[in-house]
Design a protein around this motif. Structure first.
Motif, PDB file in Angstrom:
ATOM      1  N   GLN A  34       0.821  -1.203   0.000  1.00 47.23           N
ATOM      2  CA  GLN A  34       0.000   0.000   0.000  1.00 47.23           C
ATOM      3  C   GLN A  34       0.865   1.267   0.000  1.00 47.23           C
ATOM      4  O   GLN A  34       2.024   1.248   0.425  1.00 47.23           O
ATOM      5  CB  GLN A  34      -0.929   0.002   1.204  1.00 47.23           C
ATOM      6  N   CYS A  53      -6.614   1.337  -0.793  1.00 43.88           N
ATOM      7  CA  CYS A  53      -6.875   0.295   0.199  1.00 43.88           C
ATOM      8  C   CYS A  53      -8.019  -0.604  -0.271  1.00 43.88           C
ATOM      9  O   CYS A  53      -7.945  -1.835  -0.210  1.00 43.88           O
ATOM     10  CB  CYS A  53      -7.226   0.907   1.551  1.00 43.88           C
ATOM     11  N   SER A  97      -6.977  -2.872  -3.221  1.00 49.52           N
ATOM     12  CA  SER A  97      -6.171  -4.031  -2.834  1.00 49.52           C
ATOM     13  C   SER A  97      -7.016  -5.090  -2.136  1.00 49.52           C
ATOM     14  O   SER A  97      -6.799  -6.290  -2.320  1.00 49.52           O
ATOM     15  CB  SER A  97      -5.006  -3.599  -1.951  1.00 49.52           C
ATOM     16  N   LEU A  98      -7.971  -4.671  -1.311  1.00 48.86           N
ATOM     17  CA  LEU A  98      -8.883  -5.636  -0.702  1.00 48.86           C
ATOM     18  C   LEU A  98      -9.651  -6.393  -1.787  1.00 48.86           C
ATOM     19  O   LEU A  98      -9.802  -7.618  -1.731  1.00 48.86           O
ATOM     20  CB  LEU A  98      -9.859  -4.926   0.231  1.00 48.86           C
ATOM     21  N   LYS A  99     -10.127  -5.661  -2.770  1.00 45.05           N
ATOM     22  CA  LYS A  99     -10.848  -6.281  -3.878  1.00 45.05           C
ATOM     23  C   LYS A  99      -9.949  -7.255  -4.630  1.00 45.05           C
ATOM     24  O   LYS A  99     -10.354  -8.383  -4.955  1.00 45.05           O
ATOM     25  CB  LYS A  99     -11.344  -5.179  -4.819  1.00 45.05           C
ATOM     26  N   ILE A 103      -1.188  -8.088   2.821  1.00 44.65           N
ATOM     27  CA  ILE A 103      -1.361  -6.673   2.482  1.00 44.65           C
ATOM     28  C   ILE A 103      -0.592  -5.854   3.514  1.00 44.65           C
ATOM     29  O   ILE A 103      -0.902  -5.891   4.706  1.00 44.65           O
ATOM     30  CB  ILE A 103      -2.847  -6.276   2.479  1.00 44.65           C
ATOM     31  N   TYR A 150       0.329  -2.254   4.940  1.00 44.01           N
ATOM     32  CA  TYR A 150      -0.347  -0.959   4.898  1.00 44.01           C
ATOM     33  C   TYR A 150       0.215  -0.008   5.950  1.00 44.01           C
ATOM     34  O   TYR A 150       0.822  -0.428   6.943  1.00 44.01           O
ATOM     35  CB  TYR A 150      -1.850  -1.139   5.118  1.00 44.01           C
ATOM     36  N   ARG A 183      -5.406   1.579   7.362  1.00 37.47           N
ATOM     37  CA  ARG A 183      -6.483   0.927   6.623  1.00 37.47           C
ATOM     38  C   ARG A 183      -7.624   1.924   6.474  1.00 37.47           C
ATOM     39  O   ARG A 183      -8.283   2.274   7.459  1.00 37.47           O
ATOM     40  CB  ARG A 183      -6.956  -0.335   7.358  1.00 37.47           C
ATOM     41  N   LEU A 193     -13.735  -4.667   4.490  1.00 30.04           N
ATOM     42  CA  LEU A 193     -12.401  -4.811   5.068  1.00 30.04           C
ATOM     43  C   LEU A 193     -12.391  -5.932   6.100  1.00 30.04           C
ATOM     44  O   LEU A 193     -11.506  -6.792   6.104  1.00 30.04           O
ATOM     45  CB  LEU A 193     -11.961  -3.487   5.699  1.00 30.04           C
ATOM     46  N   VAL A 204     -12.682  -9.404   4.330  1.00 25.39           N
ATOM     47  CA  VAL A 204     -11.468  -9.843   3.636  1.00 25.39           C
ATOM     48  C   VAL A 204     -10.379 -10.196   4.650  1.00 25.39           C
ATOM     49  O   VAL A 204      -9.661 -11.194   4.499  1.00 25.39           O
ATOM     50  CB  VAL A 204     -10.975  -8.760   2.664  1.00 25.39           C
ATOM     51  N   ALA A 205     -10.256  -9.392   5.703  1.00 28.03           N
ATOM     52  CA  ALA A 205      -9.236  -9.653   6.715  1.00 28.03           C
ATOM     53  C   ALA A 205      -9.446 -10.993   7.404  1.00 28.03           C
ATOM     54  O   ALA A 205      -8.490 -11.606   7.889  1.00 28.03           O
ATOM     55  CB  ALA A 205      -9.227  -8.525   7.747  1.00 28.03           C
ATOM     56  N   LEU A 239      -3.239  -8.960   7.006  1.00 23.47           N
ATOM     57  CA  LEU A 239      -3.040  -7.522   6.899  1.00 23.47           C
ATOM     58  C   LEU A 239      -1.980  -7.126   7.908  1.00 23.47           C
ATOM     59  O   LEU A 239      -2.174  -7.311   9.119  1.00 23.47           O
ATOM     60  CB  LEU A 239      -4.337  -6.759   7.150  1.00 23.47           C
TER      61      LEU A 239
END
Length: 418
Positions: A249, A267, A270-272, A288, A290, A293, A303, A306-307, A314
């Motif tokens: 990131q 952000c 990248s999650l997508k 990821i 970062y 976030r 978020l 995905v986390a 993350l």
């Protein structure tokens, strides 16, 4: 008797999602609009996106609705392969000069593909960010509108007329020349969009150096079925699926040496894209890295989801350097929460490079004022609005809202002078 200022059309410069929205909103409110786009198709950068965020659906369906609206609305004149090269204030609002690039392929084209089949020349595909080769004459992309082939004339071999001879519709003119026209408009909406921060400016992260260090915009094309790999996420170096994918990131963002600002969408992008990887390569390890976030509003739920995915981490840490060693990419990371410097390995690295306003490319013919980061400032008293990422970093939904407001302001500006 001369026409009143209110009778003059609005000019929208740039036909990405912001420009298309502004043009349609004004046209459907009854105003004449001239929409100018330098690419051979409308839609801008969202047409290169695999999925919208957060709905995770392809943008082609939404753009198809918009292109149908453009087709059916006689109030909009769409000029692709064109750009505004000069502008001056006038009694009507603005007097502008539009330069139309040579129409090597004209409106008689049916996109049958016969010309491309016989073309002997290839060029790096600009739609796929140069990740593959395409014929010099081709449809710009599968959903391109106007649905007309485009020709990179500079790539044609001397004396070659294969495409002309293959075309049964007399749609190709290799001797076409540029032309200019003068248009009086009542107000202007600038929606010239953005470009990704160049990878080559990040050599410490192997940007532009190692083929397996790509930008987030490249990942969108790799994941897309219309992309260079047919939608397969593969390492550019050897075509193998990566086992470890690292997203970095703020690559060149929030950095006094590069872009000092946050680009607002990195952000979320990248999650997508982490979801892209896990859906296609469920055994892959995704990390990821970062600084912060940033997923405001309802996006916080995405978020969190995905986390919590298995195989996704993350890590709050700044990646300061990437090197190639023993056949793998080695990342040097400042792990902020642990307070240590550490190293990690990856097979593919995706740099979340930021958005750069295209207004930074050079002086605007309208004299658009820029803020300290190169984004455009409106001059409503001059009938000049700026919308979308030309004005500030923002996502698609915000750009649509922004463009709708800009169209309304443009209409008001013309009526005040009427």
């Amino acid at each position: 008797m001369s026409a009143s200022p209110g009778a003059h059309p609005l000019l929208v410069v740039g036909a990405g999602i912001s420009g298309v929205t502004a043009a349609l909103e004004a046209a459907e409110a009854g105003r004449k609009v001239v929409l100018v786009e330098r690419e051979p198709y409308v839609g801008g950068r969202i047409t290169r996106t695999h999925h919208y965020f957060p709905k995770m659906c392809p943008p082609s369906c939404g753009m198809e609705i918009n292109t149908r609206r453009l087709e059916r609305n006689p109030n909009v004149r769409v000029c692709v392969n064109a750009e505004v090269v000069a502008a001056r204030r006038s009694d009507a609002g603005w007097s502008v000069t539009i330069r139309h690039q040579p129409a090597y392929v004209n409106e008689r084209c049916t996109a049958c593909g016969a010309c491309s089949e016989v073309c002997p020349a290839s060029v790096p595909d600009p739609f796929n960010m140069g990740l593959n080769q395409v014929k010099a004459i081709r449809l710009a992309h599968g959903n391109a509108w106007p649905r007309r082939f485009t020709l990179d004339r500079h790539a044609c071999p001397d004396g070659c007329r294969a495409c002309v001879e293959a075309c049964t519709y007399d749609a190709i003119d290799l001797a076409a020349q540029p032309r200019e026209e003068q248009v009086e408009v009542g107000a202007v909406v600038v929606t010239t969009g953005w470009s990704p921060y160049p990878l080559e400016k990040l050599p410490e992260l192997l940007g532009g150096v190692d083929p397996d260090v790509i930008a987030n915009v490249h990942m969108e094309r790799l994941a897309s079925p219309s992309g260079p790999t047919g939608g397969k996420i593969l390492r550019p170096s050897d075509g193998a699926p990566p086992r470890r994918v690292a997203f970095v990131q703020c690559a060149g963002s929030r950095d006094v040496n590069h872009l000092p600002y946050c680009s607002a969408v990195c952000c979320l992008a990248s999650l997508k894209q982490a979801v892209y990887v896990k859906e296609q390569l469920p055994d892959a390890e995704v990390t990821i890295y970062y600084i912060d976030r940033r997923a405001p509003g309802r996006n916080e739920d995405v978020l969190t989801r995905v986390a919590a995915m298995e195989g996704v981490r993350l890590v709050k840490g700044k990646v300061g350097k990437i090197a190639r060693a023993d056949g793998v990419l080695q990342l040097r990371v400042e792990d902020v929460e642990r307070g240590v410097l550490t190293e990690a390995e990856a097979d593919l690295v995706v740099l979340a490079t930021g958005m750069v306003s295209n207004l930074k490319e050079g002086p605007s013919p309208f004299g658009v004022l820029l803020d300290e980061d190169g984004f455009g400032l409106p001059s409503h008293d001059l009938g000049l609005s700026v919308a979308g990422v030309a004005r500030r970093p923002e996502d698609v939904a915000a750009s649509v809202r922004d463009a709708t407001g800009a169209a309304a302001r443009a209409i008001v500006a013309t009526e005040r002078r009427a």
